[in-house]
Design an enzyme around this catalytic site. Structure first.
Site, mmCIF file in Angstrom:
data_model
loop_
_atom_site.group_PDB
_atom_site.id
_atom_site.type_symbol
_atom_site.label_atom_id
_atom_site.label_comp_id
_atom_site.label_asym_id
_atom_site.label_seq_id
_atom_site.Cartn_x
_atom_site.Cartn_y
_atom_site.Cartn_z
ATOM 1 N N LYS A 40 3.271 -2.461 11.826
ATOM 2 C CA LYS A 40 1.836 -2.605 11.900
ATOM 3 C C LYS A 40 1.258 -3.078 10.572
ATOM 4 O O LYS A 40 0.182 -3.657 10.520
ATOM 5 C CB LYS A 40 1.194 -1.250 12.243
ATOM 6 C CG LYS A 40 1.643 -0.696 13.564
ATOM 7 C CD LYS A 40 1.035 0.744 13.744
ATOM 8 C CE LYS A 40 1.643 1.426 14.962
ATOM 9 N NZ LYS A 40 1.280 2.859 14.996
ATOM 10 N N GLU A 96 4.489 -10.511 5.570
ATOM 11 C CA GLU A 96 4.727 -9.089 5.320
ATOM 12 C C GLU A 96 3.636 -8.491 4.435
ATOM 13 O O GLU A 96 2.985 -9.202 3.662
ATOM 14 C CB GLU A 96 6.090 -8.901 4.640
ATOM 15 C CG GLU A 96 7.182 -8.425 5.574
ATOM 16 C CD GLU A 96 7.008 -6.980 6.046
ATOM 17 O OE1 GLU A 96 5.877 -6.448 6.030
ATOM 18 O OE2 GLU A 96 8.013 -6.370 6.434
ATOM 19 N N ASP A 97 3.451 -7.191 4.562
ATOM 20 C CA ASP A 97 2.534 -6.491 3.672
ATOM 21 C C ASP A 97 3.208 -6.191 2.339
ATOM 22 O O ASP A 97 2.654 -6.430 1.286
ATOM 23 C CB ASP A 97 2.035 -5.186 4.323
ATOM 24 C CG ASP A 97 3.170 -4.360 4.933
ATOM 25 O OD1 ASP A 97 4.348 -4.779 4.874
ATOM 26 O OD2 ASP A 97 2.877 -3.279 5.478
ATOM 27 N N ASP A 100 9.914 -3.692 -0.291
ATOM 28 C CA ASP A 100 10.396 -2.609 -1.151
ATOM 29 C C ASP A 100 11.906 -2.815 -1.332
ATOM 30 O O ASP A 100 12.323 -3.600 -2.170
ATOM 31 C CB ASP A 100 10.045 -1.271 -0.478
ATOM 32 C CG ASP A 100 10.372 -0.067 -1.338
ATOM 33 O OD1 ASP A 100 10.882 -0.243 -2.441
ATOM 34 O OD2 ASP A 100 10.118 1.070 -0.889
ATOM 35 N N LYS A 128 7.536 -5.091 -4.612
ATOM 36 C CA LYS A 128 7.822 -4.020 -5.574
ATOM 37 C C LYS A 128 8.917 -4.468 -6.536
ATOM 38 O O LYS A 128 10.053 -4.703 -6.131
ATOM 39 C CB LYS A 128 8.259 -2.751 -4.843
ATOM 40 C CG LYS A 128 7.107 -1.976 -4.258
ATOM 41 C CD LYS A 128 7.551 -0.583 -3.835
ATOM 42 C CE LYS A 128 6.450 0.102 -3.049
ATOM 43 N NZ LYS A 128 6.876 1.420 -2.535
ATOM 44 N N PHE A 149 4.521 4.382 -4.571
ATOM 45 C CA PHE A 149 4.123 4.346 -3.169
ATOM 46 C C PHE A 149 2.640 4.002 -3.093
ATOM 47 O O PHE A 149 1.805 4.670 -3.694
ATOM 48 C CB PHE A 149 4.401 5.676 -2.465
ATOM 49 C CG PHE A 149 4.298 5.572 -0.979
ATOM 50 C CD1 PHE A 149 5.346 5.050 -0.231
ATOM 51 C CD2 PHE A 149 3.144 5.955 -0.324
ATOM 52 C CE1 PHE A 149 5.246 4.911 1.150
ATOM 53 C CE2 PHE A 149 3.029 5.821 1.065
ATOM 54 C CZ PHE A 149 4.087 5.299 1.793
#
Ligand code: IMP
Ligand code: MG
Length: 172
Positions: A40, A96-97, A100, A128, A149
């Site tokens: 999401k 993509e958001d 990681d 990241k 995070f």
């Protein structure tokens, strides 16, 4: 845990996505471009990025699960929703958001590659720094961020906080 300082403001996100949109417009002019957002988290990047692209683009969505309820990657990726359409010969840009460990994208890239797209590239709002466990070739990066995070602008903590219009760091 609580919401800590704002890492990237609403204005910064808008400015950067406008820049990426301009680059994508130049790079894909005359091509059949399909943006594929990973649900999401990437729904908000998708909505804003697509409006910054001045081409007749098509959009589709995939949903994958990589973290379950945890905030640490498990390396296990499950497809919850596949694409609605064929991508053979089409120019696919995965949206993509955040990247990681990169395990989710590595899985997706391999999964989509075998369907024979004309090209397959990746755009991510956030990357990241130094966290990738597999080498990932990302064509469009919004921001390189520290390995904390983060939440907001689509990114969640156990399903919540996605609606914050900025990206913030979570604190103990
Ligand atoms: P990766 O497989 O470790 O690269 O993680 C990919 C997915 O995990 C992202 O698409 C996000 O949905 C989620 N994720 C990774 N880091 C964060 C974070 O800092 N906040 C919220 N979600 C994250
Ligand atoms: Mg995601």
């Amino acid at each position: 845990m609580r919401v800590g300082r704002v890492l990237i403001t609403e204005d910064q996100i808008a400015t950067r996505l406008a820049e990426l949109g301009t680059r994508i417009t130049d790079d894909y002019r005359g091509k059949d471009l399909l943006l594929v957002a990973v649900l999401k988290g990437a729904f908000m990047v998708m909505a804003d990025l697509v409006r910054a692209i001045r081409l007749p683009v098509d959009i589709d969505f995939m949903a994958v699960s990589s973290y379950g309820e945890a905030t640490q990657t498990s390396g296990v990726v499950r497809i919850l929703k596949d694409l609605d359409q064929e991508i053979a010969g089409r120019h696919v840009l995965i949206v993509e958001d955040i990247i990681d460990s990169g395990l989710t994208l590595e899985y997706l890239r391999r999964n989509l590659e075998v369907r024979g797209p004309g090209s397959l590239e990746i755009a991510t709002l956030l990357l990241k720094t130094g966290m990738q466990r597999v080498p990932i070739d990302v064509k469009y990066v919004g921001f390189d961020i520290p390995p904390d995070f983060v939440i907001g602008y689509g990114l969640d903590l156990v399903g919540k906080m996605r609606n914050l219009p900025y990206v913030a760091v979570m604190e103990e």
